[in-house]
Design an enzyme around this catalytic site. Structure first.
Site, PDB file in Angstrom:
ATOM      1  N   ALA A   1      64.861 -28.594   6.017  1.00 42.90           N
ATOM      2  CA  ALA A   1      63.589 -28.286   6.672  1.00 42.90           C
ATOM      3  C   ALA A   1      62.482 -29.188   6.147  1.00 42.90           C
ATOM      4  CB  ALA A   1      63.240 -26.818   6.436  1.00 42.90           C
TER       5      ALA A   1
ATOM      6  N   ASP B   1      57.338 -39.150   2.409  1.00 42.91           N
ATOM      7  CA  ASP B   1      57.145 -38.692   1.031  1.00 42.91           C
ATOM      8  C   ASP B   1      57.086 -39.916   0.101  1.00 42.91           C
ATOM      9  OD1 ASP B   1      59.805 -39.429   0.912  1.00 42.91           O
ATOM     10  OD2 ASP B   1      60.393 -37.767  -0.367  1.00 42.91           O
TER      11      ASP B   1
ATOM     12  N   SER C   1      60.273 -39.409  -6.266  1.00 49.81           N
ATOM     13  CA  SER C   1      60.106 -39.018  -4.872  1.00 49.81           C
ATOM     14  C   SER C   1      58.841 -38.209  -4.602  1.00 49.81           C
ATOM     15  CB  SER C   1      61.362 -38.263  -4.459  1.00 49.81           C
ATOM     16  OG  SER C   1      61.349 -38.000  -3.107  1.00 49.81           O
TER      17      SER C   1
HETATM   18  C1  G16 Z   1      65.150 -33.940  -3.423  1.00 50.75           C
HETATM   19  C2  G16 Z   1      66.490 -33.802  -2.749  1.00 50.75           C
HETATM   20  C3  G16 Z   1      66.360 -32.893  -1.561  1.00 50.75           C
HETATM   21  C4  G16 Z   1      65.780 -31.561  -1.988  1.00 50.75           C
HETATM   22  C5  G16 Z   1      64.471 -31.767  -2.750  1.00 50.75           C
HETATM   23  C6  G16 Z   1      63.941 -30.499  -3.381  1.00 50.75           C
HETATM   24  O1  G16 Z   1      64.251 -34.532  -2.530  1.00 50.75           O
HETATM   25  O2  G16 Z   1      66.950 -35.079  -2.372  1.00 50.75           O
HETATM   26  O3  G16 Z   1      67.619 -32.744  -0.989  1.00 50.75           O
HETATM   27  O4  G16 Z   1      65.543 -30.757  -0.894  1.00 50.75           O
HETATM   28  O5  G16 Z   1      64.658 -32.682  -3.806  1.00 50.75           O
HETATM   29  O6  G16 Z   1      64.870 -30.020  -4.295  1.00 50.75           O
HETATM   30  P1  G16 Z   1      64.601 -28.780  -5.219  1.00 50.75           P
HETATM   31  O7  G16 Z   1      64.158 -27.675  -4.308  1.00 50.75           O
HETATM   32  O8  G16 Z   1      65.920 -28.508  -5.873  1.00 50.75           O
HETATM   33  O9  G16 Z   1      63.508 -29.131  -6.169  1.00 50.75           O
HETATM   34  P2  G16 Z   1      63.356 -35.759  -2.941  1.00 50.75           P
HETATM   35  O10 G16 Z   1      62.731 -36.184  -1.671  1.00 50.75           O
HETATM   36  O11 G16 Z   1      62.387 -35.237  -3.959  1.00 50.75           O
HETATM   37  O12 G16 Z   1      64.313 -36.742  -3.515  1.00 50.75           O
END
Ligand code: G16
Length: 534
Positions: free
Chosen positions: A374, A277, A63
């Site tokens: 957010a 993203d 991601s």
């Molecule tokens: C993932 C999760 C999100 C989270 C983000 C950051 O996003 O799906 O819900 O807000 O990671 O997580 P952390 O602060 O625990 O690193 P993504 O878009 O990277 O899959």
């Protein structure tokens, strides 16, 4: 297990002696360290599919993280994130030795009484990372080792996999389980709401054109493919469409965390910009304000407020008022947004820990749950009861609501679907991005991270707003925050996607906020490296 199990295992042997846990959204690490994890999760997906007797999804992506990272997200039958009760099983299987693997799998089959005669159907997709193809093969090896059936979607966005899993498991009631099915469902709903020639029609302050920062990722490829289905309904220009490095100085996470436009983009007044993203499950809007000439950002909080206020108005016009419509946020939600939701919108707001799995779960408890982190990750869920009530309603606006529901990917945050939802609302209200931005003013805020030896020494409670351990850290944070006066707050939490502790601060001026964030970061650093007596 398949007769070639040992051969497939040796192709995907564990060569790294490092503990890795299932985190906020699955496994994440340097891509070179993930081969064995992918193989094992392929096997696990076949077991999960047999337990739930339904199609399961696997997405290979890290991601928003850098190109050299990768990861895996597991998707349950309703298109939601894997049931948390299986996360510890994933972590266990990911960390045992190769020699123990087969016995452990057989024990799991026995403990959970898994019927191995059930056909295990696993849908798999991957993002554009250079490592994704190799890791995707490792997952397929795992599915084969577990005697499962693979449905390979190839290069897709994460939300497209979530969508397709739900389509399969509802016998296509939710939509056709193909990429084209996804494009058609969303485009048809968008065109019904905005008109076939929407791109030619300015509605008061709304101009039907967007500039999309595709983060040099899969979202850029997919939105370009989707343009032919959207036809003349919206003007779309895509930048950072794959010529540069994934997520590098661009994309939703960069814009949100750095609070500035992607590198090399000269913002023009009057244009509406948005960033996806790396796997297109997050979205952030931004623009150059005509009055002050500055960059302004509209994040997940402002998106949630826009959507919830629009739904509230539509429900009132179809005279359905006794509905439990709520907003779900995390501790990162800007204090001004929570204040606006409670005191102006007068809607209930719930705070849950970080991770869409938590927000999604809470949203499902409501008739209509609008949830956004957010960072721009979110969607809306509608209960069947609510959809049926709207269907029975004879008011002409009910059709608009039903088209709106069709436009929403209810399984997970989806940057493409969210963009079309937001564009439809802005058109319907005749608003510019500046009008939308004026709903409330964000408190100055700052996100930073501190790299520590072991982020897991920090545990949190109260939806991550308080540190539980190490004892004494929260007192130190409280004492720092108190110096900055009312409307100031800060919290820290271990990231579930990176080796870091995240620090969030909010205060009345940007200087105070930055200084608050730095002071809190220093106590975290000192704690991690044994300075300061914690
Ligand atoms: C993932 C999760 C999100 C989270 C983000 C950051 O996003 O799906 O819900 O807000 O990671 O997580 P952390 O602060 O625990 O690193 P993504 O878009 O990277 O899959």
């Amino acid at each position: 297990m398949n007769e070639n199990f040992n051969q497939l295992l040796s192709k995907n042997a564990r060569n790294i002696d490092k503990f890795i846990a299932y985190g906020t959204a699955g496994f994440r690490d340097k891509a070179i360290e993930l081969q064995h994890i992918m193989f094992r999760m392929g096997i696990l997906a076949t077991l999960r599919a047999r337990v739930v007797k339904a199609t399961i999804g696997v997405m290979i992506t890290a991601s928003h993280n850098p190109e050299e990272d990768n990861g895996l997200k597991l998707i349950d039958p309703k298109g939601e994130m894997l049931d948390p009760s299986w996360e510890s099983i994933c972590t266990y299987l990911a960390n045992i030795n190769d020699k123990e693997l087969l016995d452990s799998i057989n024990k799991l089959i026995e403990d959970k009484s898994i019927d191995m005669s059930v056909v295990a159907h696993v849908l798999i997709g991957r993002d554009t990372r250079s490592s994704s193809e190799r890791l995707h093969k490792a997952v397929i090896d795992g599915i084969q080792a577990g005697d499962g059936r693979v449905n390979d979607f190839g290069l897709v966005t994460t939300p497209q996999v979530h969508y397709a899993v739900l389509c399969f498991n509802t016998n296509e009631e939710y939509g056709e389980p193909t990429e084209v099915g996804y494009y058609k469902k969303l485009s048809n709903a968008f065109i019904k709401l905005n008109g076939e020639n929407g791109s030619q029609i300015v509605a008061n302050n709304y101009i039907p054109s967007v500039v999309i920062d595709g983060a040099n990722g899969i979202g850029a490829i997919k939105i370009k493919q989707m343009k032919q289905f959207l036809g003349n309904s919206l003007n779309i220009e895509v930048i950072n469409d794959g010529n540069g490095v994934l997520n590098a100085f661009c994309g939703a996470d960069f814009v949100k965390v750095q609070q500035r436009a992607p590198k090399d983009l000269q913002l023009e007044v009057g244009k509406r910009y948005l960033a996806f993203d790396g796997d297109a499950d997050r979205i952030i809007y931004f623009y150059k304000n005509q009055i002050d000439g500055y960059f302004h950002m509209l994040d997940g909080d402002k998106i949630a407020v826009l959507i919830a206020s629009y739904l509230k108005d539509l429900l009132s016009s179809v005279q359905i008022s006794d509905i439990d419509l709520c907003i779900v946020q995390t501790a990162y939600a800007n204090g001004s947004s929570t204040n606006y939701i409670e005191n102006i919108l007068k809607l209930p707001v719930h705070c849950v820990p970080t991770g869409v799995k938590h927000l999604h779960h809470r949203a499902l408890q409501a008739d209509i749950g609008v949830y956004f982190e957010a960072n721009g990750h979110g969607t809306v869920t509608f209960s069947n009861k609510t959809v049926n009530r709207i269907k029975l309603c004879s008011h002409e606006t009910s059709l608009k609501l039903l088209n709106f529901i069709d436009l929403v990917n209810q399984t997970v945050g989806d940057a493409i679907s969210d963009m079309l939802v937001i564009e439809s609302i802005l058109r319907s209200k005749g608003q510019s991005i500046q009008d939308w931005d004026m709903l409330y003013t964000d408190l100055p805020n700052r996100n930073i991270k501190v790299t520590v030896k072991d982020r897991n020494v920090i545990t949190t409670g109260d939806a991550e707003r308080k540190v539980l351990t190490p004892i004494g850290l929260q007192d130190k944070i409280d004492a720092i925050v108190a110096k900055y006066g009312p409307n100031s707050r800060s919290f820290v939490r271990p990231s579930g996607t990176e080796d870091a502790v995240r620090i969030y601060a909010e205060s009345t001026t940007q200087d105070n906020t930055d200084s608050l964030a730095k002071e809190v970061a220093k106590v975290v650093y000192d704690m991690a490296y044994g300075v300061g007596g914690l």
